[in-house]
Design an enzyme around this catalytic site. Structure first.
Site, PDB file in Angstrom:
ATOM      1  N   CYS A  12       0.654  -0.969  -0.420  1.00 31.51           N
ATOM      2  CA  CYS A  12       0.567  -0.026   0.056  1.00 31.51           C
ATOM      3  C   CYS A  12       0.524   1.349   0.292  1.00 31.51           C
ATOM      4  CB  CYS A  12      -0.892  -0.117   1.215  1.00 31.51           C
ATOM      5  SG  CYS A  12       0.114   0.177   3.044  1.00 31.51           S
ATOM      6  N   CYS A  94       2.019   5.983   8.930  1.00 34.32           N
ATOM      7  CA  CYS A  94       1.483   6.176   7.930  1.00 34.32           C
ATOM      8  C   CYS A  94       1.262   7.013   7.996  1.00 34.32           C
ATOM      9  CB  CYS A  94       0.352   5.478   7.662  1.00 34.32           C
ATOM     10  SG  CYS A  94      -0.713   4.714   6.053  1.00 34.32           S
ATOM     11  N   HIS A 122      -1.597  -5.434  18.422  1.00 35.34           N
ATOM     12  CA  HIS A 122      -1.705  -4.569  17.748  1.00 35.34           C
ATOM     13  C   HIS A 122      -0.371  -3.564  18.013  1.00 35.34           C
ATOM     14  CE1 HIS A 122      -0.965  -3.426  13.413  1.00 35.34           C
ATOM     15  NE2 HIS A 122      -1.489  -4.961  12.922  1.00 35.34           N
ATOM     16  N   GLU A 124       0.290  -0.637  15.874  1.00 36.84           N
ATOM     17  CA  GLU A 124      -0.708   0.279  15.580  1.00 36.84           C
ATOM     18  C   GLU A 124      -1.971   1.179  16.429  1.00 36.84           C
ATOM     19  OE1 GLU A 124      -3.473   0.166  11.590  1.00 36.84           O
ATOM     20  OE2 GLU A 124      -5.186   0.834  12.966  1.00 36.84           O
ATOM     21  N   THR A 162      -6.907   0.404  11.693  1.00 38.04           N
ATOM     22  CA  THR A 162      -6.863   0.517   9.614  1.00 38.04           C
ATOM     23  C   THR A 162      -7.439  -0.064   9.315  1.00 38.04           C
ATOM     24  OG1 THR A 162      -4.649   0.653   9.873  1.00 38.04           O
ATOM     25  CG2 THR A 162      -5.524   2.757  10.453  1.00 38.04           C
ATOM     26  N   CYS A 194      -8.720   2.234   6.232  1.00 39.86           N
ATOM     27  CA  CYS A 194      -7.805   2.054   5.517  1.00 39.86           C
ATOM     28  C   CYS A 194      -8.515   1.855   3.805  1.00 39.86           C
ATOM     29  CB  CYS A 194      -6.213   1.974   5.652  1.00 39.86           C
ATOM     30  SG  CYS A 194      -5.316   1.897   4.303  1.00 39.86           S
ATOM     31  N   ASN A 224      -3.105  -6.408   7.995  1.00 46.39           N
ATOM     32  CA  ASN A 224      -4.454  -6.839   6.573  1.00 46.39           C
ATOM     33  C   ASN A 224      -4.498  -8.066   5.655  1.00 46.39           C
ATOM     34  OD1 ASN A 224      -2.356  -6.231   4.410  1.00 46.39           O
ATOM     35  ND2 ASN A 224      -1.597  -5.900   6.544  1.00 46.39           N
ATOM     36  N   SER A 266       1.689  -5.463   3.238  1.00 44.77           N
ATOM     37  CA  SER A 266       2.763  -5.431   3.171  1.00 44.77           C
ATOM     38  C   SER A 266       4.104  -6.195   2.536  1.00 44.77           C
ATOM     39  CB  SER A 266       3.211  -5.642   5.493  1.00 44.77           C
ATOM     40  OG  SER A 266       2.765  -6.236   5.849  1.00 44.77           O
TER      41      SER A 266
END
Ligand code: SF4
Length: 304
Positions: A12, A94, A122, A124, A162, A194, A224, A266
């Site tokens: 991404c 990001c 996680h 994030e 996200t 996202c 993701n 990723s």
């Protein structure tokens, strides 16, 4: 057997941006460290290590080398600690994660209890929680809504990790309201999903309808990538999540007419190309097809 590639998949813009920023920084500033892995992808981490980027687990390991903050971001206390120690920082958080952090801070400042729909372990999510001055908790699933504190403040803000799916986030908010409507006087839902992830999920969903097997490529720890595989399975398609081409077993392909390939945000192009090559090897008649040919084009190859 046909091999169909999802029309959107792989790196991404946030991960691409982070990797490029780190490569540039290493070239300009010499050896540096990153706080945790750049992305949940062992191959990318190994490539950056060769260029001079080591991974450390916590700010306590910071010495005098410049420090990179990864695309997943960090909590406010880590940012302040790095500032205090005066080490040069390359912040590759990001922008979509930064927005989520800013919402967590703003909601907490305005007196809301903040609920983050996501995995509390996680990176994030841990970072986002750390911008809410102790007023936020993470809840990973609808089932765990029962674990919400009894004395929930009446003003509640909800964010999402996200990379969650739209359907799961919507269901989470619906169930939260259904269970705690009596206590909530104000509910503010911020869509922090996202777009890059939701488009990849839509592409995987669409592809899952057209094939009889899906291979989703990405690190085991990549949220993701796991969600992409979930989306494909929820469409009723048999799906395998692999980190690399070597994990694909010939028996998975027996009797398949169409195999779909998708990859997490990723996952580098090289990993996708390796999987396509392996599928072609196991099914010599296979050919990557369609607008789905994006990855093969990037690699400069002809696509049938
Ligand atoms: S998946 Fe989305 S939020 Fe995460 S790094 Fe990529 S662009 Fe940013």
């Amino acid at each position: 057997m046909e091999i169909l590639l999802a029309r959107e998949m792989g790196f991404c813009f946030g991960v691409r941006r982070a990797v490029e920023m780190m490569e540039e920084a290493v070239q300009e500033q010499g050896e540096m460290v990153s706080l945790g892995s750049v992305v949940h992808n062992p191959q990318v981490v190994a490539q950056l290590k060769e260029q001079g980027l080591d991974v450390i687990a916590s700010p306590s390991e910071v010495s005098d080398r410049p420090v990179a903050i990864t695309a997943h971001g960090v909590s406010e206390s880590v940012v302040r600690e790095l500032e205090q120690r005066g080490v040069p920082v390359v912040d590759t958080t990001c922008p979509i994660v930064t927005r989520s952090q800013q919402w967590a801070k703003r909601l907490a400042d305005e007196g809301f209890a903040v609920i983050v729909f996501g995995d509390p372990n996680h990176k994030e999510v841990r970072g986002v929680l750390g911008w809410a001055q102790g007023r936020a908790i993470a809840i990973p699933s609808v089932e765990e809504l029962d674990g919400l504190p009894e004395d929930l403040p009446s003003r509640v803000g909800v964010l999402s990790q996200t990379t969650e799916t739209e359907a799961h986030f919507a269901e989470f908010v619906r169930q939260l309201l259904e269970r705690r409507m009596d206590e909530i006087s104000e509910l503010r839902v911020i869509n922090t999903l996202c777009n890059a992830t939701t488009s990849q999920q839509a592409a995987a969903q669409e592809l899952a309808h057209r094939v009889d097997l899906m291979i989703v490529i990405g690190g085991r720890e990549s949220a993701n990538t796991r969600h992409l595989a979930e989306v494909a399975r929820e469409e009723g398609c048999e799906t395998y999540h692999v980190e690399s081409a070597g994990e694909i077993r010939p028996e998975w392909l027996a009797g398949r007419e169409r195999v779909g390939v998708s990859a997490g945000a990723s996952t580098p192009d090289a990993a996708v190309d390796a999987v396509v090559a392996r599928l072609r090897e196991l099914a010599p008649d296979g050919a990557a097809k369609g607008g789905e040919a994006r990855v093969a084009e990037r690699a400069g190859r002809e696509v049938e």
